[in-house]
Design an enzyme around this catalytic site. Structure first.
Site, PDB file in Angstrom:
ATOM      1  N   ARG A  61       1.062  -0.639  -0.081  1.00 50.41           N
ATOM      2  CA  ARG A  61      -0.111  -0.258   0.048  1.00 50.41           C
ATOM      3  C   ARG A  61       0.996   1.340  -0.264  1.00 50.41           C
ATOM      4  NH1 ARG A  61      -3.986  -1.861   4.789  1.00 50.41           N
ATOM      5  NH2 ARG A  61      -5.415  -2.947   3.703  1.00 50.41           N
ATOM      6  N   LYS A 168       1.919 -18.937   7.003  1.00 49.23           N
ATOM      7  CA  LYS A 168       1.198 -19.442   7.802  1.00 49.23           C
ATOM      8  C   LYS A 168       0.885 -17.852   8.106  1.00 49.23           C
ATOM      9  CE  LYS A 168       3.843 -19.941  12.018  1.00 49.23           C
ATOM     10  NZ  LYS A 168       3.351 -18.751  12.995  1.00 49.23           N
ATOM     11  N   HIS A 198       8.520 -22.193   7.674  1.00 49.54           N
ATOM     12  CA  HIS A 198       9.980 -21.688   7.250  1.00 49.54           C
ATOM     13  C   HIS A 198      10.945 -22.680   8.312  1.00 49.54           C
ATOM     14  CE1 HIS A 198       9.057 -19.694  10.889  1.00 49.54           C
ATOM     15  NE2 HIS A 198      10.096 -20.473  11.496  1.00 49.54           N
ATOM     16  N   LYS A 202      15.516 -25.131   7.972  1.00 52.38           N
ATOM     17  CA  LYS A 202      16.663 -25.447   8.873  1.00 52.38           C
ATOM     18  C   LYS A 202      17.351 -26.670   8.110  1.00 52.38           C
ATOM     19  CE  LYS A 202      14.874 -22.691  12.978  1.00 52.38           C
ATOM     20  NZ  LYS A 202      15.299 -22.080  12.419  1.00 52.38           N
ATOM     21  N   GLU A 236      10.726 -21.030  23.271  1.00 51.40           N
ATOM     22  CA  GLU A 236      11.105 -19.725  22.708  1.00 51.40           C
ATOM     23  C   GLU A 236      11.175 -18.780  23.888  1.00 51.40           C
ATOM     24  OE1 GLU A 236       8.771 -18.073  19.181  1.00 51.40           O
ATOM     25  OE2 GLU A 236       6.775 -19.072  20.255  1.00 51.40           O
ATOM     26  N   HIS A 260       4.349 -26.277  12.682  1.00 47.03           N
ATOM     27  CA  HIS A 260       5.971 -26.491  13.397  1.00 47.03           C
ATOM     28  C   HIS A 260       5.819 -27.957  14.012  1.00 47.03           C
ATOM     29  CE1 HIS A 260       6.734 -23.031  11.774  1.00 47.03           C
ATOM     30  NE2 HIS A 260       7.074 -21.733  13.082  1.00 47.03           N
ATOM     31  N   LYS A 360       6.509 -20.207  25.381  1.00 51.17           N
ATOM     32  CA  LYS A 360       7.058 -18.018  25.081  1.00 51.17           C
ATOM     33  C   LYS A 360       8.037 -17.649  26.752  1.00 51.17           C
ATOM     34  CE  LYS A 360       4.961 -16.204  20.845  1.00 51.17           C
ATOM     35  NZ  LYS A 360       6.014 -15.881  20.110  1.00 51.17           N
TER      36      LYS A 360
END
Length: 513
Positions: A61, A168, A198, A202, A236, A260, A360
């Site tokens: 945009r 995703k 992704h 790896k 994470e 994942h 997390k």
């Protein structure tokens, strides 16, 4: 011809540049483009895997000219490149960057895009092959693909190919995933659709198939006769990082488990494919996902754990709880942690539980698959000081220190029989040298050459959602009463430890990396 010559010829054939093409990035002004996609394309150019007849067209945009787009990405690449930027190589690369400002819902954007692509084909020699990357919010996916179809930009004719990479999350639940598959399949053939994850870019994830099926030592023992259980951890250290508005409608299961973790599970547990062709591999993934025992509502209560982080300490600094994050409800019931026990109902994995966990603001950032083998009978050692034999662990480290280690027991030197755990450790960087990457290089290259092996097929996506939907339904019907239930900087809620303890097991202790 000698074996060495054959190997050299094979490697040369495998390292051929992709065919001429244009990569069109919808959402080119966003973070994904500057942080990952452009650095990945630069790495491919550096490795000689991009064709000379290549160009990038950014669509977003924001109002920008080609020169302003090039200048912006020239600044960004200095910050986000995984290797020092070669000025001469970047100068050549940036001359193939083009930009189009437009609304994704506006038909005029696509007529303008058609004209620009015709110009790029003539100027860069890209021969009418187009790769569209949807680096946008998921609510634009269906509309962009419909517009590509209506404008004829997705039509494959005269030997030209058209492919679409979809980021995703692919759907929000089973119903929305089915609806999205139906919408895009009305425009695109399945072999034009590349649903990207992704994690599959790896090295260690890709190496799982080679490790499993290319080594005579492991494949014979990759079954219920020798393996006690398997743990998959995706931890994470970061929190939601200002993305509270997005995460509130997502949660750990939708964000990580359905894609994942299930990708890792599939590659670890699937049967040997008849070849490494895309559909042969994806057929076996589909069979594996179908073999996961469905969870009843009662199973969800005993086989799953959810958590939400509260105030805690990360790297010596106090961090707020999830409910104190921006754009998060003060009484939020969104899970930032999930653990589950799954059973696979087939011959190979009968009786072998798979424990998955992700969260997390945990103790450290680590992704690994840990395979614990069954203990040997201890009768031989009953007259010694060894009262418990050390289990053998095979650990596949996905990040941050990619490699493979094997833990086994060895006698501790001395006059008495004592056992200690030792490790044989393989690190990619030590053996093959560091190969800085974003994780997207292989996936982008594979899409350009038409290899869909590492991308999800429609049935794989829907099967993944069918496994987690019962969990989401029960959790929605029974809101948690104890959130937050783990401190930031810990390994998660105590209920996750109890999940394994009920089976006489425990999570593998992961050393600080």
């Amino acid at each position: 011809m000698t074996d060495a010559n054959i190997n050299n010829l094979t490697n040369e054939l495998l390292d051929q540049p992709a065919p001429p093409c244009v990569m069109v990035i919808f959402g080119a002004a966003g973070d994904l483009t500057k942080r990952l996609l452009i650095p990945a394309l630069y790495n491919l150019a550096r490795a000689g895997l991009l064709p000379k007849e290549f160009a990038v067209v950014g669509v977003a945009r924001a109002q920008m000219s080609n020169d302003e787009f090039r200048a912006k990405l020239s600044q960004d690449i200095q910050k986000f490149a995984t290797v020092p930027v070669d000025a001469q190589l970047w100068e050549k690369f940036q001359q193939r960057l083009y930009y189009l400002a437009g609304e994704f819902e506006d038909t005029n954007t696509y007529s303008d895009l058609e004209n620009l692509l015709a110009h790029v084909d003539q100027e860069a020699g890209t021969q009418g092959n187009y790769l569209y990357y949807l680096a946008t919010s998921p609510n634009f996916f269906s509309n962009i693909i419909w517009q590509l179809g209506a404008s004829g930009l997705s039509r494959e004719e005269h030997g030209h190919w058209r492919r679409v990479i979809i980021e995703k999350p692919f759907g929000h639940d089973l119903d929305s995933a089915r609806a999205l598959n139906k919408n895009i399949s009305s425009v695109l053939a399945e072999n034009q659709i590349y649903r990207i994850d992704h994690y599959l870019g790896k090295e260690t994830v890709q190496n799982i198939l080679v490790f499993r099926f290319g080594n005579g030592l492991y494949e014979p023992i990759w079954n219920h006769r020798y393996i006690d259980h398997i743990q998959i951890t995706v931890a994470e250290k970061v929190g939601v990082e200002g993305r509270g508005g997005f995460y509130e409608g997502t949660g750990a299961v939708r964000d990580m488990v359905q894609n994942h973790l299930f990708q890792l599970l599939s590659m670890i547990a699937m049967e040997p494919p008849v070849s490494f062709e895309a559909d042969a591999v994806r057929d076996e993934k589909s069979k594996l996902l179908k073999s996961i025992q469905p969870l009843t509502p009662e199973d969800v209560l005993t086989h799953t754990v959810r958590g939400q982080y509260g105030k805690g300490t990360i790297d010596g600094s106090t961090v707020p709880g999830y409910r104190s994050e921006p754009r998060v409800a003060p009484d939020s019931t969104t899970e930032t942690y999930a653990a589950l026990k799954l059973n696979i109902d087939n011959w190979r994995w009968a009786g072998v539980p798979f424990y998955l966990r992700t969260g997390k603001h945990l103790t450290q950032r680590v992704t690994e698959v840990a395979i614990q083998f069954k203990r040997v009978p201890s009768l031989l050692f009953r007259q010694t000081s060894i009262d418990c034999l050390t289990p053998n662990f095979l650990v596949l480290r996905i990040q941050p220190n990619e490699g493979i280690s094997f833990q086994f027991g060895a006698k501790i030197p001395g006059p008495t029989v004592r056992m200690g755990a030792v490790e044989m450790d393989f690190c990619y960087a030590d053996y093959f040298g560091a190969t800085p990457s974003t994780g997207y290089e292989t996936l982008l290259y594979d899409c350009m050459i038409g290899d869909a092996t590492l991308f999800q097929r429609a049935d794989n996506v829907e099967l993944g959602w069918s496994v987690v939907t019962p969990i989401l339904d029960v959790w929605k019907a029974l809101p948690p009463r104890n959130f937050p239930n783990y401190a930031a900087g810990s390994w998660g809620p105590k209920e996750a430890d109890e999940l394994l303890a009920r089976d006489g097991r425990q999570w593998r202790a992961i050393a600080e990396g």
